[in-house]
Each structure stands twice: as C-alpha cells, then as structure tokens.
Scaffold this motif. Structure first.
Motif, mmCIF file in Angstrom:
data_model
loop_
_atom_site.group_PDB
_atom_site.id
_atom_site.type_symbol
_atom_site.label_atom_id
_atom_site.label_comp_id
_atom_site.label_asym_id
_atom_site.label_seq_id
_atom_site.Cartn_x
_atom_site.Cartn_y
_atom_site.Cartn_z
ATOM 1 N N TYR A 1 0.908 -1.261 0.019
ATOM 2 C CA TYR A 1 -0.019 -0.038 0.112
ATOM 3 C C TYR A 1 0.844 1.158 0.212
ATOM 4 O O TYR A 1 1.798 1.547 1.109
ATOM 5 N N PRO A 2 0.834 2.095 -0.905
ATOM 6 C CA PRO A 2 1.665 3.192 -1.262
ATOM 7 C C PRO A 2 1.682 4.261 -0.182
ATOM 8 O O PRO A 2 2.612 5.087 0.054
ATOM 9 N N MET A 3 0.631 4.397 0.557
ATOM 10 C CA MET A 3 0.147 5.540 1.391
ATOM 11 C C MET A 3 0.527 5.468 2.749
ATOM 12 O O MET A 3 -0.069 6.020 3.746
ATOM 13 N N GLN A 4 1.222 4.282 3.050
ATOM 14 C CA GLN A 4 1.255 3.791 4.713
ATOM 15 C C GLN A 4 2.498 4.730 5.268
ATOM 16 O O GLN A 4 2.248 4.899 6.395
ATOM 17 N N LYS A 5 3.402 5.400 4.567
ATOM 18 C CA LYS A 5 4.537 5.942 5.500
ATOM 19 C C LYS A 5 4.076 7.394 5.257
ATOM 20 O O LYS A 5 3.530 7.895 4.227
ATOM 21 N N LYS A 6 4.412 7.960 6.459
ATOM 22 C CA LYS A 6 4.055 9.527 6.441
ATOM 23 C C LYS A 6 5.354 10.334 5.798
ATOM 24 O O LYS A 6 6.289 9.621 5.508
ATOM 25 N N GLY A 7 4.740 11.438 5.424
ATOM 26 C CA GLY A 7 5.917 12.470 4.826
ATOM 27 C C GLY A 7 6.776 11.983 3.551
ATOM 28 O O GLY A 7 7.556 12.466 2.946
ATOM 29 N N GLN A 8 5.652 11.277 2.720
ATOM 30 C CA GLN A 8 5.900 11.157 1.354
ATOM 31 C C GLN A 8 5.988 12.560 0.396
ATOM 32 O O GLN A 8 5.309 13.226 0.831
ATOM 33 N N SER A 9 7.046 12.673 -0.594
ATOM 34 C CA SER A 9 6.935 13.632 -1.359
ATOM 35 C C SER A 9 5.616 13.837 -2.149
ATOM 36 O O SER A 9 5.221 12.971 -2.703
ATOM 37 N N PHE A 10 5.280 15.097 -2.627
ATOM 38 C CA PHE A 10 4.311 15.380 -3.548
ATOM 39 C C PHE A 10 4.420 14.558 -4.883
ATOM 40 O O PHE A 10 3.516 14.353 -5.520
ATOM 41 N N GLU A 11 5.654 14.635 -5.131
ATOM 42 C CA GLU A 11 5.861 13.933 -6.476
ATOM 43 C C GLU A 11 5.511 12.455 -6.516
ATOM 44 O O GLU A 11 5.180 11.966 -7.062
ATOM 45 N N ARG B 1 -3.457 8.751 -3.294
ATOM 46 C CA ARG B 1 -3.186 9.946 -2.321
ATOM 47 C C ARG B 1 -4.618 10.639 -1.762
ATOM 48 O O ARG B 1 -4.140 11.296 -0.832
ATOM 49 N N LEU B 2 -5.512 10.228 -2.561
ATOM 50 C CA LEU B 2 -6.597 10.847 -1.898
ATOM 51 C C LEU B 2 -6.943 10.639 -0.460
ATOM 52 O O LEU B 2 -7.823 11.472 0.148
ATOM 53 N N ARG B 3 -6.456 9.470 -0.079
ATOM 54 C CA ARG B 3 -6.611 9.046 1.443
ATOM 55 C C ARG B 3 -5.793 9.588 2.449
ATOM 56 O O ARG B 3 -5.830 9.176 3.424
ATOM 57 N N THR B 4 -5.125 10.583 1.808
ATOM 58 C CA THR B 4 -3.931 11.185 2.940
ATOM 59 C C THR B 4 -4.659 12.332 3.418
ATOM 60 O O THR B 4 -5.618 13.035 2.848
ATOM 61 N N ASN B 5 -4.226 12.764 4.696
ATOM 62 C CA ASN B 5 -4.881 14.057 5.312
ATOM 63 C C ASN B 5 -4.625 15.086 4.328
ATOM 64 O O ASN B 5 -5.647 15.842 4.098
ATOM 65 N N THR B 6 -3.399 15.337 3.599
ATOM 66 C CA THR B 6 -3.316 16.601 2.777
ATOM 67 C C THR B 6 -4.425 16.484 1.586
ATOM 68 O O THR B 6 -5.274 17.525 1.380
ATOM 69 N N PHE B 7 -4.466 15.477 0.982
ATOM 70 C CA PHE B 7 -5.448 15.492 -0.315
ATOM 71 C C PHE B 7 -6.815 15.539 0.088
ATOM 72 O O PHE B 7 -7.719 16.015 -0.451
ATOM 73 N N GLY B 8 -7.223 14.769 1.298
ATOM 74 C CA GLY B 8 -8.360 14.815 1.893
ATOM 75 C C GLY B 8 -8.876 16.215 2.066
ATOM 76 O O GLY B 8 -9.729 16.710 1.725
#
Ligand code: 4AD
Ligand code: MG
Length: 464
Positions: free
Chosen positions: A104-114, A123-130
């Motif tokens: 699952y690609p979104m499990q680590k915190k602090g991934q780059s926007f790239e 990415r929709l499931r992250t705090n930022t994109f939500g």
C-alpha cells in the motif's frame, strides 16, 4: 444498524450508545492487551479512535487490521480520556471489509508530493489531499451560492466547439476520422466536411463567447465547467484541463467588473474560513505556515488597481534598482508570473488588479481604448499565484470588433453568430474568468496545480 459518519460521530455526546462506523485504518498501535485504531472515512480530516481489547477479538482478525485496511466497527460511544479528541468507540465487533496488501503506497508519512502524484489513485486517502478536495468541494458550493444570491444564472456552454474563443490556437482537436486514413479534399488536406460534425472541431478553451450570448439575453450569467488548453507550458500553474468560472454581465463597465471580481473572490475566501476550519488548520500547520494569515490579509485589504503602463514603470524601476528578473520587461511585453508576483508581493504587498493592457497581448474581443494602443483588460494578480482572474470589458461596437477580427486573421465563418450580438441590440458588457484550480491553490497553500486536481492532465501526463 445505520452507519454514522465520523464527522457526525465526533460531535455526538450521547455516550453509552451503540454505534457503527466504517472507514480506512490510518494507524494501529497498542500493547498486548489493547489496540488503538485510528479510523478515517473522509467525511472529516479527524480520525475516530477505536479501542479494541485484544482478549475480545480473534488474533487472526486483528492481524488483518493494518494501515489502509477497510473496517466496519460496531461499538459503544464513550467520552475520550485522551487530549484533543472528544469521543471514541470501544469496539464490540470488527468486520474487515477489505484487507490491505503490504505494498500500500500511502502507509508511510511524509512522502513527497512527487511520489503522491505517481500514486494519485491512492493519495486521496491522505490528510493533505483529503483536506484539499474537501476544500475544492466547498469552493464550488461558494461559487454557485455567490452567483445565485447575486441574481446570476448558471449557463451551460458547449465543450465541443468550432471556434477558438481566445484566438490563441491552443486547442485539442475532436475528430472521429481515422488518423491513418483520413479523407482528403481537392487541396490534399484532411476533409473535415466528412468528420462527425461536418467541420473541424475542438475542445473549448473558454465558454466566454457563448456566455456573452447568455448575458445579452438573461442579463447576467456564469459558466462553471472544464476548459482545455494545448499550451505546452510545463509550469506549476498550468494544466491542459482545468475548470473555469466565467461570469458575463450586460451593462457592466470595467469598474463594475473589477468590483464584482474583488467581491467574488473575497466571498470565496471567507467561505473557506467559515466552512473549512479543520482542513485549513491542518494545511496551515503542515503545508504552509503563512496560509491563514494570507487568507485573512486578502479579506481585510482593498485590491490595488492600476494600469499596465503604470505597472511596467514600477517593474522597470525595479530593474534599474538592481532587481533581477529572469525575463525582460518593457512596455508591450506580456508579464511573466515573476513580474506579477513582484508587484503583488514586493511592491504593493496586496492583491493587484492591472488594467488597460496593450491590445497585441490580449484577445480580440476586448474593448479598444481611444489611445488606439490599449484595451480595457483587467487581470487580478494574487500572492503566490500571479494571475488568478483574467477579464475585460468587451468590444460592443460591431465595426471595431470586425476590424480587430480581420486584423488578426480570425476565420469569420465561425464567428458570425458572435458578431450578431453587436448587430442586434448591442450593449456595453463585461466579464472575467477565474481559474478554479488557481483559487484552490491560493486557498489551500498548495504550490502545484497538479496537487489541487484529483487526476491532473498536463503535458505528458494523462494517467488515471
Ligand atoms: O486569462 P484567460 O485565458 O481568460 C479567458 O479565458 C477569458 N475567456 C476569461 C473571460 O474573460 N471570460 O483565463 C482565465 C483564467 C486565468 O486568469 C487563470 O486563472 C486560468 O483561467 N487559466 C488557467 N488555469 C490553469 N491552467 C491553465 N492552462 C490556465 N489558463 C488560464
Ligand atoms: Mg489571462
């Protein structure tokens, strides 16, 4: 039992009640005796804490509760002892609706926007994109509400069109002809007469021309729809597919137009502050520490209004004073984003409306000034963004408009209906276009247009 959305659940105080929540696991931590599961369902940036006594559950089941897994949790609503959260759920039953594979690609915190862009489907499931996409929704609601309350009619303009509204030749062709075997006319060129619409068509770059037909009948209209530009500009502010809001008003001159633009954009910013507090707080903490301050600043200050000519004088003075721009600046050149931002961020330190641009760098439909050199254009320039709105008073005089169309060599056969508005009861009128994504960038503090569209289309990218 009926499912409760987390946004509603966190406001409830009827402790002791049995509830059902569903969502995706953000994190799981805990001890041998008890697991704490942070569950999020997208209804709010906040998670609900699910507390599960290990002894009450099958070990295999709890092993499936990993970051990204989807759960349905039944339990008791209890007042939370932890700081910063009001209520939590003590689980009595957990159903794993969907396990989550280890990659699952979104499990680590602090991934780059790239990295996130390459995984835009998740990415929709992250705090930022939500947060960004909840705010995007709220901005759409603000826009419709603003215009509805001001007596504007929502007007739908075509997406497939035969005319180039901006005259810039940056259109995506729409055709059903076989590119490898297209029919040819006598001149050896592709014969679009045999195409679906019997003529060459493209995706629209702007609904303005049809919007003017609406405004000169209904008085005031706005469009809000997708627009497409095949401009090969790989910048953080340009997309090939973006949404535009285009109000068009009969009997408005350029000053009325500027007043409306300023009131409108302030209304949207105010709406965000009033309706998106949790998401804005998050973005202000994690993405852009100056965000809230900037939003308040825009609300509290009048926009500065000056002419292009005055703006150029300021920029030329800056160059003389030693300021280095990447692109040269002189009367007649189009302003680059760095020039716009210099005026806004360094010189005036507030939003700027620049008017009366040289006619050569603006579209054919703008009202010509008496000086023969400039047109009644107005661009609204914003901190961090540059141009957020472009608009003008329109040329209402048939002869002048026709003359300009001919000067620029715009094919008449696709413009007859537009020119007719100037023959049948022409009137002074004005309008502008707000780039929806640029507004979202401003309101969220996101630096790249690719991060405020769920699935962006830019040069070289059409994944998802
Ligand atoms: O300045 P533009 O090209 O103006 C028009 O299209 C007019 N027909 C508007 C009108 O007067 N009704 O575009 C308007 C706005 C820009 O100010 C910018 O915010 C946005 O649309 N925009 C883009 N946004 C993202 N990607 C692009 N490639 C954009 N091009 C323009
Ligand atoms: Mg423009």
């Amino acid at each position: 039992m009926k499912r409760t959305k987390i946004t509603d659940l966190l406001r409830r105080t009827d402790y002791g009640t049995e509830v059902l929540v569903k969502g995706w696991v953000r994190t799981k931590r805990g001890s041998k005796a008890v697991n704490f599961i942070a569950l999020n369902d997208g209804s709010t940036i906040k998670n609900v804490q699910v507390v599960a006594d290990v002894a009450d559950f099958d070990e295999e089941l709890l092993k499936q509760v990993t970051t990204g897994a989807c759960l349905a949790v039944t339990g008791t609503l209890v007042e939370s002892p932890g700081a910063g959260q009001s209520s939590e759920v003590h689980a009595t039953a957990i159903e794993v609706l969907g396990t989550c594979d280890a990659d699952y690609p979104m499990q680590k915190k602090g991934q780059s926007f790239e990295f996130m862009r390459k995984n835009a489907h998740m990415r929709l499931r992250t705090n930022t994109f939500g947060a960004v996409f909840r705010i995007r929704h709220h901005m759409a609601m603000a826009i419709h509400t603003f215009f509805h309350e001001h007596g504007f009619f929502y007007f739908h303009t075509p997406i497939i069109t035969a005319s180039d509204a901006e005259g810039a030749g940056e259109m995506f062709r729409v055709s059903v002809l076989d590119p490898d075997n297209a029919p040819r006319n006598d001149e050896g060129r592709v014969d679009y007469a045999q195409d679906f619409f019997g003529k060459q068509t493209s995706l629209t770059v702007s609904g303005q021309l049809e919007g003017e037909l609406g405004a000169t009948a209904l008085g005031a209209i706005y469009t809000f729809g997708p627009t497409f530009r095949a401009e090969n500009s790989n910048t953080p502010r340009h997309a090939a597919e973006f949404w535009m809001i285009e109000p068009e008003m009969a009997f408005y001159d350029i000053t009325d137009n500027m007043d409306l633009a300023e009131e409108f954009i302030k209304y949207c910013v105010r709406w965000a502050l009033d309706n998106c507090a949790d998401d804005l707080d998050f973005l202000n903490r994690m993405i852009d520490k100056g965000l809230l301050e900037r939003l308040h600043f825009v609300l509290e200050h009048d926009f500065v209004r000056l002419t292009y000519t005055e703006g150029i004088a300021i920029l030329e003075q800056a160059v003389r004073d030693g300021h280095k721009f990447e692109f040269p600046v002189s009367w007649g050149t189009d302003l680059a984003s760095e020039h716009e931002r210099y005026l806004v961020e360094h010189h005036f330190k507030r939003p700027v409306i620049l008017t009366d641009y040289p006619k050569e760098i603006k579209a054919f439909y703008m009202k010509q000034n008496d000086d023969g050199k400039t047109v009644r254009a107005m661009d609204v320039l914003f901190p961090g963004i540059g141009e957020i709105i472009g608009g003008s008073e329109r040329e209402a005089d048939h002869a002048k408009l026709l003359n300009r169309i001919n000067e620029l060599g715009i094919p008449m056969k696709d413009m007859w209906w537009y020119l007719d508005t100037r023959r049948f009861g022409t009137c002074p009128h004005s309008g502008f276009g707000l780039g929806f994504e640029r507004l979202i960038m401003f309101v969220t503090g996101m630096q790249n247009i690719r991060d405020v569209i769920p699935f962006p289309r830019t040069t070289g990218t059409a994944e998802f």
